[in-house]
Design a protein around this motif. Structure first.
Motif, PDB file in Angstrom:
ATOM      1  N   ALA A 142    -111.419  31.835 -22.173  1.00 11.60           N
ATOM      2  CA  ALA A 142    -110.559  30.911 -22.806  1.00 11.60           C
ATOM      3  C   ALA A 142    -110.952  29.473 -22.852  1.00 11.60           C
ATOM      4  O   ALA A 142    -111.057  28.735 -23.917  1.00 11.60           O
ATOM      5  CB  ALA A 142    -109.157  30.792 -22.388  1.00 11.60           C
ATOM      6  N   THR A 143    -111.421  29.161 -21.784  1.00 11.58           N
ATOM      7  CA  THR A 143    -112.112  27.560 -21.591  1.00 11.58           C
ATOM      8  C   THR A 143    -113.693  27.574 -21.791  1.00 11.58           C
ATOM      9  O   THR A 143    -113.875  26.598 -21.460  1.00 11.58           O
ATOM     10  CB  THR A 143    -111.434  26.944 -20.263  1.00 11.58           C
ATOM     11  OG1 THR A 143    -112.025  27.904 -19.395  1.00 11.58           O
ATOM     12  CG2 THR A 143    -110.195  27.044 -20.098  1.00 11.58           C
ATOM     13  N   ALA A 144    -114.351  28.534 -21.862  1.00  8.36           N
ATOM     14  CA  ALA A 144    -115.640  28.581 -21.821  1.00  8.36           C
ATOM     15  C   ALA A 144    -116.405  27.509 -23.040  1.00  8.36           C
ATOM     16  O   ALA A 144    -115.642  27.632 -24.169  1.00  8.36           O
ATOM     17  CB  ALA A 144    -116.187  29.960 -22.056  1.00  8.36           C
ATOM     18  N   THR A 145    -117.201  27.009 -22.759  1.00  8.76           N
ATOM     19  CA  THR A 145    -118.010  26.392 -23.610  1.00  8.76           C
ATOM     20  C   THR A 145    -119.515  26.625 -23.585  1.00  8.76           C
ATOM     21  O   THR A 145    -119.881  26.819 -22.419  1.00  8.76           O
ATOM     22  CB  THR A 145    -117.862  24.637 -23.351  1.00  8.76           C
ATOM     23  OG1 THR A 145    -116.634  24.342 -23.440  1.00  8.76           O
ATOM     24  CG2 THR A 145    -118.802  23.913 -24.225  1.00  8.76           C
ATOM     25  N   PHE A 146    -120.277  26.820 -24.524  1.00  5.11           N
ATOM     26  CA  PHE A 146    -121.514  27.586 -24.666  1.00  5.11           C
ATOM     27  C   PHE A 146    -122.292  27.047 -25.897  1.00  5.11           C
ATOM     28  O   PHE A 146    -121.569  26.820 -26.614  1.00  5.11           O
ATOM     29  CB  PHE A 146    -121.291  29.142 -24.665  1.00  5.11           C
ATOM     30  CG  PHE A 146    -120.379  29.463 -25.610  1.00  5.11           C
ATOM     31  CD1 PHE A 146    -120.920  29.965 -26.781  1.00  5.11           C
ATOM     32  CD2 PHE A 146    -119.002  29.799 -25.178  1.00  5.11           C
ATOM     33  CE1 PHE A 146    -119.917  30.499 -27.593  1.00  5.11           C
ATOM     34  CE2 PHE A 146    -118.008  30.195 -26.029  1.00  5.11           C
ATOM     35  CZ  PHE A 146    -118.444  30.748 -27.471  1.00  5.11           C
ATOM     36  N   PRO A 147    -123.706  27.134 -25.806  1.00  2.00           N
ATOM     37  CA  PRO A 147    -124.604  26.666 -26.931  1.00  2.00           C
ATOM     38  C   PRO A 147    -124.650  27.721 -27.925  1.00  2.00           C
ATOM     39  O   PRO A 147    -124.275  28.870 -27.536  1.00  2.00           O
ATOM     40  CB  PRO A 147    -125.791  26.518 -26.270  1.00  2.00           C
ATOM     41  CG  PRO A 147    -125.756  27.321 -25.001  1.00  2.00           C
ATOM     42  CD  PRO A 147    -124.478  27.384 -24.510  1.00  2.00           C
ATOM     43  N   ALA A 148    -124.565  27.330 -29.141  1.00  2.00           N
ATOM     44  CA  ALA A 148    -124.832  28.226 -30.268  1.00  2.00           C
ATOM     45  C   ALA A 148    -125.982  29.079 -29.926  1.00  2.00           C
ATOM     46  O   ALA A 148    -127.126  28.840 -29.391  1.00  2.00           O
ATOM     47  CB  ALA A 148    -125.021  27.399 -31.632  1.00  2.00           C
ATOM     48  N   GLY A 149    -125.815  30.454 -30.211  1.00  2.00           N
ATOM     49  CA  GLY A 149    -126.927  31.383 -29.941  1.00  2.00           C
ATOM     50  C   GLY A 149    -126.426  32.354 -28.824  1.00  2.00           C
ATOM     51  O   GLY A 149    -127.086  33.305 -28.433  1.00  2.00           O
ATOM     52  N   THR A 150    -125.585  31.813 -28.075  1.00  2.00           N
ATOM     53  CA  THR A 150    -124.906  32.699 -26.898  1.00  2.00           C
ATOM     54  C   THR A 150    -124.273  33.949 -27.424  1.00  2.00           C
ATOM     55  O   THR A 150    -123.545  33.969 -28.347  1.00  2.00           O
ATOM     56  CB  THR A 150    -123.892  31.729 -26.077  1.00  2.00           C
ATOM     57  OG1 THR A 150    -124.533  30.599 -25.559  1.00  2.00           O
ATOM     58  CG2 THR A 150    -123.461  32.684 -24.758  1.00  2.00           C
ATOM     59  N   THR A 196    -125.836  22.262 -30.761  1.00  2.00           N
ATOM     60  CA  THR A 196    -124.399  22.707 -31.236  1.00  2.00           C
ATOM     61  C   THR A 196    -123.741  23.560 -29.883  1.00  2.00           C
ATOM     62  O   THR A 196    -124.192  24.344 -29.552  1.00  2.00           O
ATOM     63  CB  THR A 196    -124.584  23.419 -32.472  1.00  2.00           C
ATOM     64  OG1 THR A 196    -125.082  22.611 -33.414  1.00  2.00           O
ATOM     65  CG2 THR A 196    -123.237  23.802 -32.848  1.00  2.00           C
ATOM     66  N   MET A 197    -122.636  23.095 -29.709  1.00  2.00           N
ATOM     67  CA  MET A 197    -121.986  23.935 -28.536  1.00  2.00           C
ATOM     68  C   MET A 197    -120.557  24.527 -29.295  1.00  2.00           C
ATOM     69  O   MET A 197    -119.586  24.024 -30.312  1.00  2.00           O
ATOM     70  CB  MET A 197    -121.542  22.784 -27.626  1.00  2.00           C
ATOM     71  CG  MET A 197    -122.487  22.149 -26.876  1.00  2.00           C
ATOM     72  SD  MET A 197    -123.627  23.470 -26.100  1.00  2.00           S
ATOM     73  CE  MET A 197    -122.710  23.863 -24.731  1.00  2.00           C
TER      74      MET A 197
END
Length: 597
Positions: free
Chosen positions: A435-443, A537-538
């Motif tokens: 729920a709290t994950a932050t990740f780069p576009a493309g993940t 972008t994240m």
């Protein structure tokens, strides 16, 4: 027929008559659907298996049923080990097993309307190595011996209004036409039922819990289309909605229409179109472009209208679920409840909304040891009483015109054990990690899956299913191409990049065979994160499902400060969104459940 053993014997006799030495029975229909209409439940009729994924292979002296880790316990309860060998996939493939067990010169039948071309090629190669042959049948031998096989649903089509879809069918078909023209293609074959429902803004009731209609379609590069559907399903309202740019034909005209595409460049999806579609295109001389159905990704990227509708559906559904959870907590310790009676009561709360169209899947109402079966379905034969000392798991959802819901909660009956609290809290920690994950576009979802498992892995535990699946907008509760899963779990490779606008479930779990099961599931929306100073972008998730997470099962000492902050903030949202819909004891209960930990 009186027993599953009789049915197996009858099939073997039919295979002799058809000069076949074996036959393969998948759990799907001619659209490669996960959930199928009663007429296509051939695997269940033959074996008794009630799961949503599996395959059987029948030889003269042997028979095997193939299931994945979700059904390891269930298949043994529902299918007789006296007549069937249990085979786990993907460790062993159906084609590989056939290649090892078929006799030299054997003829193994398959229905080309129920398999992909890739499966056919794999099986043909495996059999050839043992001197055996794969044979396409014109009539499925199961149908020949299934005397009371239901007919396909005659129900009429319904229009999904632009107010709910957010985009007209003409606009969607124009986008498909652009896709075709970019690839210098003349037409694309749509055979997945949810793709057709989305592209034409129509819905149906031909498959339980999934609002689709049995149909095929060919969309052309000028934006016109041919829809193949039983004439009895059409109404004046649907005909007016479809308009002159969509030509309607009987469903039986589909294969001849494919054969008439001589010289055309035609796109077809090798994962979603059955082998018979490719065979018909080949027979007619079309140039086949094996490309993913263009609707798949377009459908997964929800527009603002669909997102707003989903939020409304979730708020409504969360209030109904919360009313049920309060009722369960007050009633279960007194005794007298069963899995089926709980299932019926939850559906009644949803129906009291006045706008429920259907459930989004068969409710998993599981107490005690049945909770350890991830896709358990209570029946009159399996129905257990809800007793003190047990955990009760309920995984359920509703179909509303504005959204599809899917949520899992666990409730204790009486005082939970220390082990239950520990396992529940570890599952919760994994849920919060997603729920709290932050990740780069493309993940991809495969890259995130381990976030949910780490708290379990740290003490040598795990669960044998994916962590998340895509969800449709008043469509399929399981929707691709997005997933959160390890690559080896069934349902796809989970290698699709996650994109803004996608819905997914967040549902880690833990299952102790013979004792209890735990799963905490919310739906989430992929959003762009505004991070000051970010150099790319994240993305992250916005939680969409709102219902209290049972506080008596939480071992708060295992939560970090950040996890506790998330949980308290989530419960504050639950209270804010649901309290206007509740009153009296329901509201007081919710306020207590949402108090800070």
């Amino acid at each position: 027929m009186s027993s599953y053993a009789d049915r197996l014997s009858a099939l073997r006799e039919q295979l002799k008559h058809d000069r076949l030495d074996g036959f393969v029975v998948p759990l799907t229909d001619e659209h490669m659907s996960e959930y199928v209409g009663a007429y296509a439940q051939r695997l269940g009729w033959l074996t008794g298996f009630q799961g949503s994924a599996g395959t059987a292979a029948v030889l003269p002296q042997e028979a095997a049923i193939f299931t994945d880790g979700r059904y390891t316990l269930q298949v043994r309860q529902q299918v007789s080990g006296d007549h069937w060998a249990y085979v786990a996939v993907p460790a062993t493939s159906v084609a590989g097993w056939l290649g090892e067990h078929v006799s030299d010169g054997g003829r193994i039948g398959y229905d080309p309307w129920l398999h992909t071309r890739a499966w056919v090629e794999e099986a043909r190669k495996a059999l050839a190595e043992n001197g055996a042959e794969l044979v396409a049948v014109e009539r499925n031998p199961i149908d020949a011996v299934w005397a009371d096989r239901p007919a396909p649903s005659p129900d009429t089509l319904a229009v999904q209004s632009d107010a709910h879809s957010g985009k007209s069918s003409a606009a969607k078909r124009a986008e498909i036409a652009d896709w075709l023209n970019e690839r210098k293609a003349d037409a694309v074959v749509l055979s997945a039922l949810d793709s057709i429902a989305w592209a034409f803004n129509i819905r149906g009731t031909d498959v339980s819990h999934t609002p689709v209609a049995l149909a095929y379609a060919i969309v052309n590069s000028d934006g016109t289309a041919d829809l193949f559907v039983a004439g009895e399903k059409m109404t004046d309202a649907v005909a007016q909605h479809l308009g002159n740019a969509i030509r309607v034909h009987e469903r039986s005209a589909f294969a001849p229409a494919l054969e008439a595409l001589k010289g055309k460049r035609v796109a077809a999806d090798p994962e979603r179109a059955v082998a018979a579609i490719f065979d018909s295109l080949d027979a007619g001389g079309a140039k086949i472009l094996q490309l993913r159905d263009p609707v798949v990704l377009a459908k997964a990227l929800k527009n603002p209208v669909e997102i707003a509708g989903h939020r409304a559906a979730q708020a409504r559904d969360g209030a109904a679920l919360s009313r049920f959870l309060r009722w369960f907590e007050a009633t279960a310790p007194q005794g007298g409840l069963t899995e089926l009676s709980c299932e019926e009561r939850l559906e009644a709360f949803r129906r009291e909304t006045g706008v429920l169209k259907d459930l989004s899947f068969s409710t998993i109402s599981a107490t005690g040891p049945h909770g350890a079966i991830p896709h358990y379905k209570a029946t009159e034969e399996s129905n257990l009483p809800v007793e003190r000392g047990q955990l009760y798991l309920v995984d359920s959802g509703g179909q509303y015109a504005d959204g599809t819901t899917d949520v899992t909660r666990v409730m204790p009956v009486g005082e939970p054990t220390r082990e239950m609290r520990d396992r529940f809290t570890r599952v919760l920690k994994g849920h919060i990690a997603i729920a709290t994950a932050t990740f780069p576009a493309g993940t991809t979802g495969a890259q995130l899956d381990g976030f949910a498992r780490r708290p379990l892995w740290e003490v040598g535990l795990d669960y044998a299913h994916g962590t998340g699946h895509g969800v449709g907008s008043y469509l399929s509760v399981h929707e691709g191409p997005q997933r959160i899963a390890q690559p080896f779990y069934p349902g796809g490779q989970a290698l699709e990049p996650l994109r803004v606008g996608m819905f997914l479930s967040n549902e880690p779990g833990y299952y102790k065979a013979g004792d209890f099961g735990i799963r905490i599931e919310n739906l989430v929306l992929v959003i762009e994160k505004d991070i000051p100073g970010a150099e790319q972008t994240m993305l992250g998730f916005e939680t969409l499902t709102f219902a209290p997470i049972e506080r008596t099962l939480i071992e708060s000492s295992l939560l970090s400060a950040e996890e506790r902050t998330w949980l308290n903030a989530y419960h504050a949202q639950v209270l804010a969104i649901l309290s206007p819909q509740l009153e009296g004891e329901d509201l007081a209960w919710l306020e207590a459940k949402c108090a800070e930990i």
